[in-house]
Design an enzyme around this catalytic site. Structure first.
Site, mmCIF file in Angstrom:
data_model
loop_
_atom_site.group_PDB
_atom_site.id
_atom_site.type_symbol
_atom_site.label_atom_id
_atom_site.label_comp_id
_atom_site.label_asym_id
_atom_site.label_seq_id
_atom_site.Cartn_x
_atom_site.Cartn_y
_atom_site.Cartn_z
ATOM 1 N N GLY A 75 33.272 48.976 47.483
ATOM 2 C CA GLY A 75 32.574 48.119 46.418
ATOM 3 C C GLY A 75 33.878 47.631 45.622
ATOM 4 O O GLY A 75 33.924 46.323 45.107
ATOM 5 N N ASP A 123 30.039 62.554 47.884
ATOM 6 C CA ASP A 123 30.560 61.709 48.662
ATOM 7 C C ASP A 123 31.597 61.919 49.725
ATOM 8 O O ASP A 123 32.467 62.837 49.596
ATOM 9 C CB ASP A 123 31.398 60.276 47.737
ATOM 10 C CG ASP A 123 31.429 59.211 48.372
ATOM 11 O OD1 ASP A 123 30.749 58.877 49.090
ATOM 12 O OD2 ASP A 123 32.449 58.443 48.056
#
Length: 277
Positions: free
Chosen positions: A205, A79
């Site tokens: 999120g 990531d």
């Protein structure tokens, strides 16, 4: 079973559901999210940034081993790799995808740098996630949450030129803990989902709200990154049970339980539960 991210996200895009990409940076978190995926019969994406582990090569080998043994489709992505060198370390460590984050660069610079890494990664059999627009920080949400949204026509050009396999978009979420109430722009998401040919990814999120996230998955988000929420669930499990006296010996079991329970909730919420059958 270990698979490529496009295999998981392609099915999610076609089926109008999302797959949680859950922070996995040590053995406990890897085991917890894989066990959650097996129990809910959900595909799984494990994510980790180079700065979240002291030994990315060992982590990559461990994740690969656990993924290969899993009864459901599992993949892993590096990531937010911020540099060429970081991306190369992720490829060397065995990650099946790398997220090349140049979202704060001007459009042409973003395209040029991602093009280069996309060409190298694809030659090594590794897939690439890019980001257009910029998902900022929750503690600066008054500014970051209302700026740098993804422009649909630019997104089409970006995907065509960079050859990325999935695209992270900015529609109103932010990383970390929010100061303010998250406001997702669903009309923009629908337009992006209709125009952009690759699966869409939502960063930030955690804390964005169950209703918002479920709706985003129905409208075209195929991958939702979650870190803060699973860490918080682990911590809350410790607080709920108390660590006084000999309870401290249960610390790792409780952390695992919190992580797994939250992961299972996300799989049900995003619609990926049962999709690994």
């Amino acid at each position: 079973m270990l698979v490529n991210i496009s295999e998981i996200l392609g099915k999610a895009k076609d089926g109008h559901y999302g797959v949680p990409a859950i922070l996995a940076c040590n053995q406990l978190s890897v085991m917890a999210c894989i066990d959650a995926a097996e129990e809910t019969e959900s595909p799984l994406i494990m994510l980790c940034g180079g700065g979240q582990t002291r030994d990315i090569d060992y982590l990559g080998r461990m994740m690969t081993d656990y993924a290969n043994k899993a009864s459901v489709p599992v993949t892993m992505i590096l990531d937010h790799s911020p540099s060429f060198e970081d991306s190369m370390r992720g490829i060397h460590a065995g990650f099946r995808a790398i997220m090349v984050d140049r979202s704060q660069r001007p459009f042409e610079d973003n395209v040029a740098e991602v093009c280069e890494l996309s060409r190298i990664a694809h030659a090594a059999g590794v897939e690439v996630e890019g980001e257009l627009g910029h998902v900022g920080m929750g503690d600066n949400y008054e500014h970051d949450g209302h700026n740098a949204f993804t422009v649909p026509d630019e997104a089409i050009e970006y995907v065509e030129r960079t050859k990325v396999d999935c695209l992270a978009v900015a529609i109103g979420t932010a990383h970390g803990v929010y100061k303010g109430t998250p406001e997702l722009h669903f009309n923009l998401l629908q337009e992006l989902a209709e125009k952009v040919p690759v699966p869409l990814v939502l960063h930030g999120g955690s804390g964005s709200g169950d209703e918002n996230l479920a709706k985003a998955c129905r409208l075209g988000i195929a991958k939702v990154n979650i870190a803060n929420d699973v860490l918080r669930a682990s911590y809350n499990k410790l607080v709920e049970n108390g660590m006084e006296g000999n309870n401290i010996y249960g610390i790792f079991d409780l952390m695992y339980a919190g992580y797994k329970e939250k992961s299972m909730h996300l799989m049900e919420l995003f619609g990926s539960a049962g999709k690994a059958k």
